[in-house]
Design a protein around this motif. Structure first.
Motif, PDB file in Angstrom:
ATOM      1  N   PRO A   1      63.250 -13.830  55.728  1.00 53.09           N
ATOM      2  CA  PRO A   1      62.019 -14.489  56.200  1.00 53.09           C
ATOM      3  C   PRO A   1      61.336 -13.817  57.395  1.00 53.09           C
ATOM      4  O   PRO A   1      60.198 -14.173  57.723  1.00 53.09           O
ATOM      5  N   ASP A   2      61.984 -12.809  58.009  1.00 52.69           N
ATOM      6  CA  ASP A   2      61.300 -12.057  59.071  1.00 52.69           C
ATOM      7  C   ASP A   2      60.587 -10.831  58.509  1.00 52.69           C
ATOM      8  O   ASP A   2      60.068 -10.010  59.274  1.00 52.69           O
ATOM      9  N   THR A   3      60.620 -10.707  57.188  1.00 58.82           N
ATOM     10  CA  THR A   3      59.911  -9.603  56.529  1.00 58.82           C
ATOM     11  C   THR A   3      58.745 -10.164  55.720  1.00 58.82           C
ATOM     12  O   THR A   3      58.901 -11.139  54.984  1.00 58.82           O
ATOM     13  N   PHE A   4      57.588  -9.535  55.890  1.00 57.39           N
ATOM     14  CA  PHE A   4      56.373  -9.926  55.163  1.00 57.39           C
ATOM     15  C   PHE A   4      55.923  -8.755  54.289  1.00 57.39           C
ATOM     16  O   PHE A   4      56.052  -7.596  54.685  1.00 57.39           O
ATOM     17  N   GLU A   5      55.391  -9.105  53.130  1.00 57.07           N
ATOM     18  CA  GLU A   5      54.764  -8.106  52.260  1.00 57.07           C
ATOM     19  C   GLU A   5      53.261  -8.330  52.313  1.00 57.07           C
ATOM     20  O   GLU A   5      52.815  -9.493  52.329  1.00 57.07           O
ATOM     21  N   VAL A   6      52.492  -7.251  52.360  1.00 56.64           N
ATOM     22  CA  VAL A   6      51.032  -7.403  52.393  1.00 56.64           C
ATOM     23  C   VAL A   6      50.395  -6.620  51.252  1.00 56.64           C
ATOM     24  O   VAL A   6      50.952  -5.632  50.760  1.00 56.64           O
ATOM     25  N   GLY A   7      49.236  -7.081  50.831  1.00 57.67           N
ATOM     26  CA  GLY A   7      48.408  -6.366  49.862  1.00 57.67           C
ATOM     27  C   GLY A   7      46.966  -6.517  50.307  1.00 57.67           C
ATOM     28  O   GLY A   7      46.640  -7.460  51.046  1.00 57.67           O
ATOM     29  N   ILE A   8      46.118  -5.597  49.903  1.00 53.67           N
ATOM     30  CA  ILE A   8      44.713  -5.697  50.317  1.00 53.67           C
ATOM     31  C   ILE A   8      43.793  -5.202  49.219  1.00 53.67           C
ATOM     32  O   ILE A   8      44.104  -4.252  48.509  1.00 53.67           O
TER      33      ILE A   8
ATOM     34  N   ALA B   1      57.439 -10.859  63.438  1.00 57.41           N
ATOM     35  CA  ALA B   1      57.946 -10.200  62.229  1.00 57.41           C
ATOM     36  C   ALA B   1      58.839  -9.033  62.620  1.00 57.41           C
ATOM     37  O   ALA B   1      58.611  -8.341  63.628  1.00 57.41           O
ATOM     38  N   HIS B   2      59.861  -8.797  61.824  1.00 57.07           N
ATOM     39  CA  HIS B   2      60.740  -7.643  62.021  1.00 57.07           C
ATOM     40  C   HIS B   2      60.228  -6.436  61.235  1.00 57.07           C
ATOM     41  O   HIS B   2      60.314  -5.298  61.691  1.00 57.07           O
ATOM     42  N   ARG B   3      59.654  -6.724  60.049  1.00 56.93           N
ATOM     43  CA  ARG B   3      59.305  -5.639  59.128  1.00 56.93           C
ATOM     44  C   ARG B   3      58.170  -6.116  58.220  1.00 56.93           C
ATOM     45  O   ARG B   3      58.147  -7.270  57.799  1.00 56.93           O
ATOM     46  N   VAL B   4      57.229  -5.211  57.949  1.00 62.41           N
ATOM     47  CA  VAL B   4      56.149  -5.506  56.999  1.00 62.41           C
ATOM     48  C   VAL B   4      56.175  -4.397  55.941  1.00 62.41           C
ATOM     49  O   VAL B   4      56.287  -3.215  56.280  1.00 62.41           O
ATOM     50  N   VAL B   5      56.081  -4.792  54.680  1.00 61.92           N
ATOM     51  CA  VAL B   5      56.174  -3.822  53.589  1.00 61.92           C
ATOM     52  C   VAL B   5      54.957  -3.924  52.671  1.00 61.92           C
ATOM     53  O   VAL B   5      54.267  -4.958  52.646  1.00 61.92           O
ATOM     54  N   ALA B   6      54.715  -2.853  51.943  1.00 62.29           N
ATOM     55  CA  ALA B   6      53.627  -2.851  50.951  1.00 62.29           C
ATOM     56  C   ALA B   6      54.053  -1.943  49.805  1.00 62.29           C
ATOM     57  O   ALA B   6      54.737  -0.929  50.029  1.00 62.29           O
ATOM     58  N   PHE B   7      53.667  -2.300  48.602  1.00 62.95           N
ATOM     59  CA  PHE B   7      54.025  -1.519  47.408  1.00 62.95           C
ATOM     60  C   PHE B   7      52.755  -1.148  46.659  1.00 62.95           C
ATOM     61  O   PHE B   7      51.842  -1.967  46.541  1.00 62.95           O
ATOM     62  N   CYS B   8      52.700   0.086  46.175  1.00 65.41           N
ATOM     63  CA  CYS B   8      51.508   0.470  45.419  1.00 65.41           C
ATOM     64  C   CYS B   8      51.814   1.574  44.422  1.00 65.41           C
ATOM     65  O   CYS B   8      52.803   2.303  44.552  1.00 65.41           O
ATOM     66  N   ASP B   9      50.942   1.672  43.449  1.00 66.29           N
ATOM     67  CA  ASP B   9      51.004   2.740  42.449  1.00 66.29           C
ATOM     68  C   ASP B   9      50.860   4.080  43.176  1.00 66.29           C
ATOM     69  O   ASP B   9      49.989   4.222  44.039  1.00 66.29           O
ATOM     70  N   SER B  10      51.691   5.054  42.814  1.00 64.74           N
ATOM     71  CA  SER B  10      51.679   6.344  43.538  1.00 64.74           C
ATOM     72  C   SER B  10      50.354   7.083  43.395  1.00 64.74           C
ATOM     73  O   SER B  10      50.062   7.987  44.165  1.00 64.74           O
ATOM     74  N   ARG B  11      49.530   6.714  42.398  1.00 65.66           N
ATOM     75  CA  ARG B  11      48.231   7.399  42.219  1.00 65.66           C
ATOM     76  C   ARG B  11      47.137   6.788  43.082  1.00 65.66           C
ATOM     77  O   ARG B  11      46.023   7.283  43.126  1.00 65.66           O
ATOM     78  N   ASN B  12      47.458   5.683  43.759  1.00 62.79           N
ATOM     79  CA  ASN B  12      46.427   4.966  44.524  1.00 62.79           C
ATOM     80  C   ASN B  12      46.280   5.590  45.919  1.00 62.79           C
ATOM     81  O   ASN B  12      46.808   5.106  46.913  1.00 62.79           O
ATOM     82  N   ASN B  13      45.532   6.701  45.970  1.00 59.83           N
ATOM     83  CA  ASN B  13      45.419   7.436  47.224  1.00 59.83           C
ATOM     84  C   ASN B  13      44.717   6.665  48.342  1.00 59.83           C
ATOM     85  O   ASN B  13      45.132   6.739  49.492  1.00 59.83           O
ATOM     86  N   PRO B  14      43.653   5.901  48.053  1.00 61.74           N
ATOM     87  CA  PRO B  14      43.005   5.167  49.156  1.00 61.74           C
ATOM     88  C   PRO B  14      43.956   4.223  49.879  1.00 61.74           C
ATOM     89  O   PRO B  14      43.922   4.110  51.109  1.00 61.74           O
ATOM     90  N   VAL B  15      44.843   3.545  49.129  1.00 58.17           N
ATOM     91  CA  VAL B  15      45.738   2.612  49.821  1.00 58.17           C
ATOM     92  C   VAL B  15      46.826   3.371  50.577  1.00 58.17           C
ATOM     93  O   VAL B  15      47.245   2.942  51.665  1.00 58.17           O
ATOM     94  N   ALA B  16      47.253   4.517  50.054  1.00 60.60           N
ATOM     95  CA  ALA B  16      48.249   5.320  50.784  1.00 60.60           C
ATOM     96  C   ALA B  16      47.653   5.788  52.118  1.00 60.60           C
ATOM     97  O   ALA B  16      48.318   5.742  53.161  1.00 60.60           O
TER      98      ALA B  16
ATOM     99  N   ASP C   1      55.399   3.268  44.828  1.00 58.81           N
ATOM    100  CA  ASP C   1      55.747   3.694  46.190  1.00 58.81           C
ATOM    101  C   ASP C   1      55.933   2.479  47.084  1.00 58.81           C
ATOM    102  O   ASP C   1      55.149   1.527  47.031  1.00 58.81           O
ATOM    103  N   GLY C   2      56.961   2.531  47.917  1.00 59.60           N
ATOM    104  CA  GLY C   2      57.203   1.479  48.910  1.00 59.60           C
ATOM    105  C   GLY C   2      56.902   2.014  50.305  1.00 59.60           C
ATOM    106  O   GLY C   2      57.285   3.140  50.648  1.00 59.60           O
ATOM    107  N   HIS C   3      56.180   1.230  51.083  1.00 61.11           N
ATOM    108  CA  HIS C   3      55.818   1.613  52.465  1.00 61.11           C
ATOM    109  C   HIS C   3      56.290   0.503  53.394  1.00 61.11           C
ATOM    110  O   HIS C   3      56.267  -0.671  53.017  1.00 61.11           O
TER     111      HIS C   3
END
Ligand SMILES: CC(C)(COP(=O)(O)OP(=O)(O)OC[C@H]1O[C@@H](n2cnc3c(N)ncnc32)[C@H](O)[C@@H]1OP(=O)(O)O)[C@@H](O)C(=O)NCCC(=O)NCCS
Length: 189
Positions: free
Chosen positions: A96-103, A132-147, A175-177
């Motif tokens: 619960p100290d980890t959040f995932e974000v998307g935009i 928060a201790h950690r925030v993560v985001a996941f995206c398709d490796s081809r999605n250059n704008p989000v990277a 990809d995980g960030h």
């Protein structure tokens, strides 16, 4: 930046960030139907107004999500009140100290630094207010704008799952960030 214990509410120089509401449904549906916006996202261009209404109805709780839950936040231009895009916020059930974000931004709002401004405001809130201790985001490796966006916000790419996800008719690489509170503190010094 402003926040309250009740509704999640953040403000930046140009933006107001608050839970998605009934007023956002038309604009939200509109950009979710844009093929360029939907390309790497979980929904398709058949996303309907009824889907958007359901999403808004299902999140009557407008606080920071409890473990295992999501909150969809509207990113609005403060001067006009218009919806520019949205942030998705997920608090992990088992951590619960980890959040995932998307935009997501409507195409007309991209390329102006809006996503960076909104994401950094949310990160500031999560680290400074929610500890928060950690925030993560996941995206398709081809999605250059989000990277590029995640790198600008200080995230470090920490994983690549090659051809791991059968998605929209093809095998895709995920990809995980991540950004830790300690890394953010170091970056701010
Ligand atoms: C991911 C996404 C939100 C990124 O949006 P974005 O507009 O590229 O990001 P920003 O708002 O931070 O804008 C940055 C760009 O605007 C430019 N810019 C113009 N004015 C700027 C300003 N005042 N401040 C900062 N950047 C500015 C930057 O140079 C940068 O361009 P670059 O990436 O080509 O170098 C957007 O591509 C999107 O909505 N995609 C579809 C949904 C999606 O796939 N989401 C990710 C799911 S994991």
């Amino acid at each position: 930046m402003l926040s309250s214990q009740a509704d999640l509410l953040l403000t930046t120089a140009r933006l107001t960030i608050a839970p998605l509401s009934d007023h956002d449904v038309d604009a939200f549906t509109g950009y979710r139907q844009d093929p360029d916006v939907a390309r790497y996202q979980s929904w398709g261009i058949d996303y309907s107004r009824a889907d958007a209404e359901r999403l808004v109805d299902d999140q009557r709780d407008r606080h920071v999500p409890s473990p295992g839950n999501w909150l969809q936040l509207a990113v609005r231009e403060t001067s006009s009140g218009g919806l520019l895009g949205d942030l998705a916020l997920h608090r992990l059930d088992d951590q619960p100290d980890t959040f995932e974000v998307g935009i997501t931004l409507a195409r007309s709002s991209q390329g102006q630094g809006v996503a960076s401004e909104a994401l950094i405001a949310l990160l500031d809130f999560l680290f400074d207010h929610e500890h928060a201790h950690r925030v993560v985001a996941f995206c398709d490796s081809r999605n250059n704008p989000v990277a590029r966006l995640l790198a600008r916000a200080g995230f470090r790419q920490e994983s690549r799952q090659v051809d791991a996800d059968w998605f929209k008719g093809e095998w895709t690489t995920l990809d995980g960030h991540a950004l830790l509170a300690s890394e953010r503190d170091r970056a701010h010094r």
